[in-house]
Design a protein around this motif. Structure first.
Motif, PDB file in Angstrom:
ATOM      1  N   ARG A  61      36.578  36.791  48.472  1.00 38.32           N
ATOM      2  CA  ARG A  61      37.157  37.505  47.316  1.00 38.32           C
ATOM      3  C   ARG A  61      36.064  38.203  46.509  1.00 38.32           C
ATOM      4  NH1 ARG A  61      42.203  33.802  45.025  1.00 38.32           N
ATOM      5  NH2 ARG A  61      43.716  34.668  46.484  1.00 38.32           N
ATOM      6  N   ASP A  64      35.532  41.573  47.761  1.00 38.36           N
ATOM      7  CA  ASP A  64      36.687  42.489  47.643  1.00 38.36           C
ATOM      8  C   ASP A  64      37.799  42.274  48.665  1.00 38.36           C
ATOM      9  OD1 ASP A  64      35.557  43.780  45.438  1.00 38.36           O
ATOM     10  OD2 ASP A  64      34.363  45.084  46.742  1.00 38.36           O
ATOM     11  N   ARG A  66      41.319  41.128  49.351  1.00 32.45           N
ATOM     12  CA  ARG A  66      42.453  40.988  48.447  1.00 32.45           C
ATOM     13  C   ARG A  66      43.706  40.572  49.217  1.00 32.45           C
ATOM     14  NH1 ARG A  66      39.034  40.493  45.569  1.00 32.45           N
ATOM     15  NH2 ARG A  66      38.260  41.819  43.890  1.00 32.45           N
ATOM     16  N   ASP A  69      45.367  42.223  52.571  1.00 30.06           N
ATOM     17  CA  ASP A  69      44.394  42.902  53.428  1.00 30.06           C
ATOM     18  C   ASP A  69      44.501  42.400  54.868  1.00 30.06           C
ATOM     19  OD1 ASP A  69      43.444  44.338  51.319  1.00 30.06           O
ATOM     20  OD2 ASP A  69      41.521  43.292  51.145  1.00 30.06           O
TER      21      ASP A  69
END
Length: 610
Positions: A61, A64, A66, A69
């Protein structure tokens, strides 16, 4: 319905609602010190597994990742595979397992189809595939930072895995498997016994849908996953894993089961439950195993990836082996229908196409809405169903018998294969006018992928040249075991390629030339080859792959060489020099090394010419 069945159904329903990560976390709270995962070098308790996965989820996390995804995962099969997959789910992402052995163009196509936003994994493997998209190397050691990610919620219909199968257009197709689908399959299963006391063998590639059963049937039920880290485990590797780590439950593809059964492998004396799937089970092998190991729970499982690994299953008895072994009844929320060409039910005993519905159907094909609409159909009276293309019949008691494919799709060594995918790439070669691919059965339990090529005018490339080009674009299981040149492809009266007639064709004659005599050691190797390949091998330069050898037969040959000559060849070495002379040289080197160990002066004597 029995009380046990009601209890199992309610457990599976609860797991589907809350998701497997929450179920694993609950086991960690209730039995924190129970063994969860082991891979020889690493052991993780449930508490350690959950802590590692939560820490890695926080790490993801921070980079990035999320919820929603799609994240590629490229790691060798190990405890890290399990931790990473759980961490991706904890972070809310879907996992797209990748195979480091696949050619880069295929991997690129998979990443694009799945809509992968990031690929994580082993740093060296990530460098090797050199993908254009962003990558993140995972820590070498499990993260135990104390920083943990909150558990992401998982709706039953949310994507958990994207698993790729062969596609008829020349491109693989990614099946989007849901959290609810996996949880329903593995939680408190009634079709196979898996308890908290069990240890389940994980030896399938993470890209193969059988891995969902191997990993998550263990962790959903408080059992332990025993990871076989050998990239291509031999029969002996598997037996040692089972023996050394007390494995009690294992899945084998049908082709592998047949080979183990023919050899009366000691694996069966150690296991309690064996689940088999991928192709039709041979009655004689099932009977032989059940009579030699009568305590064994032998389960014949059936199901396309689109139905989350298994849709039906049957516990095989000796009586079942009087005829073709049935594929059983629907399991774990699956619903089956045997329908005619108009989508209407057929009578018991009549052949029809198997359509599957229920709670574990995949969402569809990643990035392929037209194909999804074609295969996942809203039936007017039966709801959403997946058309399998398989021909079955139902007995009066509902038990299903399998009768083959309605189309040209085939299965070889557990892999579902669209011949069109291979034909498409062959036809792209400038020296090829036409091509057809089918299965040739050298024996009932030995299926080989055979390609037949019509050459274009001009110079004709060698069969191995074409196989090498295919290997640059296709994974190993899609590269034909045999490639033959023919003047034309036989056709049926309707103008379609007659695939049955293809298997009667012969390849163009091989180059002439004098055959060198075999040395005694080469003769010993050639005799082992001849038994496995079903043909006479009489020259030192004979090539295992050109003669129709494949990875499963390689396991047979290496096991025979170990038993008869006392030498263990690794599969990488086996395929690095796949000729009689090459194998004989490897055997000789190994025998000399053993001799040197027994007689420390041997190498010195040789050096001095004694």
């Amino acid at each position: 319905m029995s009380a046990d069945s009601v209890s199992a159904a309610s457990a599976a329903s609860a797991a589907s609602a809350e998701g497997l990560p929450a179920l694993v976390a609950r086991h960690a709270e209730e039995t924190p010190h129970a063994l969860a995962v082991m891979d020889g070098d690493t052991t993780l308790t449930y508490a350690q597994l959950v802590t590692s996965a939560r820490s890695l989820a926080a790490h993801l996390r921070a980079h990035d990742v999320r919820p929603g995804d799609r994240v590629g995962l490229l790691v060798p099969r190990s405890a890290r595979t399990v931790v990473a997959q759980l961490a991706l789910w904890w972070a809310g992402a879907a996992c797209v397992p990748l195979d480091p052995a696949h050619p880069r163009p295929r991997t690129d196509a998979m990443l694009a189809d799945a809509g992968v936003t990031l690929t994580v994994g082993d740093s060296k493997l990530l460098e090797a595939i050199d993908t254009a998209g962003p990558t993140l190397a995972l820590p070498d050691e499990p993260l135990l930072t104390g920083e943990e990610s909150a558990l992401a919620g998982h709706a039953p219909h949310a994507a958990a895995l994207v698993l790729f199968t062969s596609g008829s257009t020349g491109l693989p197709k990614g099946v989007t498997v849901t959290h609810g689908g996996i949880a329903g399959l593995v939680t408190a299963p009634t079709y196979a016994t898996v308890t908290a006391r069990d240890r389940v063998l994980f030896h399938s590639p993470a890209t193969f849908d059988a891995s969902t059963f191997e990993v998550w049937s263990a962790l959903a039920n408080g059992a332990a996953v025993v990871v076989c880290t050998a990239e291509r485990p031999s029969f002996e590797d598997l037996a040692q894993q089972v023996e050394r780590h007390g494995v009690s439950v294992a899945f084998f593809t049908t082709a592998l089961f047949h080979q183990l059964a023919a050899r009366r492998s000691r694996l069966f004396s150690l296991l309690r439950t064996v689940v088999v799937g991928g192709e039709a089970m041979a009655s004689q092998h099932a009977r032989a195993v059940l009579r030699a190991f009568p305590w064994l729970e032998l389960v014949n499982g059936y199901g396309p990836t689109e139905t989350t690994t298994f849709a039906t299953a049957h516990r095989v008895t000796d009586a079942d082996c009087d005829g073709p072994v049935p594929i059983g009844r629907p399991i774990a929320g699956a619903v089956t229908h045997v329908l005619d060409a108009d989508g209407q039910p057929v009578a018991a005993g009549e052949h029809g196409e198997l359509w599957i519905g229920g709670s574990r159907l995949a969402s569809g094909y990643a990035g392929r809405p037209e194909l999804t609409a074609e295969r996942f159909v809203e039936h007017v009276s039966l709801g959403r169903l997946y058309r399998t293309g398989d021909v079955v019949s139902a007995r009066p008691d509902g038990l299903l018998d399998f009768h083959g494919r309605a189309d040209d799709q085939v299965k070889v060594r557990g892999f579902r294969i669209e011949p069109g995918e291979i034909e498409h790439i062959l036809r792209e070669q400038p020296e090829v006018d036409d091509a057809a691919v089918t299965v040739r059965r050298a024996a009932e339990d030995d299926a080989r992928l055979a390609a037949f090529v019509v050459a274009a005018p001009g110079p004709v490339p060698g069969a191995e040249t074409l196989r090498t080009r295919l290997a640059e674009r296709l994974p190993a299981h899609l590269v034909p075991d045999e490639l033959s040149f023919v003047e034309r492809l036989p056709l049926t009266v309707s103008g379609k390629v007659d695939r049955r007639a293809l298997t009667a064709l012969h390849s163009a004659p091989a180059d002439g030339g004098t055959i060198e005599p075999l040395s005694p050691l080469q003769q010993a190797v050639a005799e082992v080859w001849s038994r496995s390949l079903g043909c006479e091998v009489n020259r030192p330069d004979a090539d295992f792959l050109a003669l129709g050898g494949h990875s499963l037969l390689a396991l047979v040959v290496t096991d025979d060489l170990r038993e008869e000559l006392g030498v263990k060849l690794s599969l990488p070495d086996f395929f690095a020099t796949p000729t009689v002379a090459g194998h004989a040289a490897l055997v000789e080197r190994a025998l000399l090394a053993d001799h040197s160990d027994l007689h420390p002066d041997a190498s010195e004597d040789t050096t001095h010419g004694h």
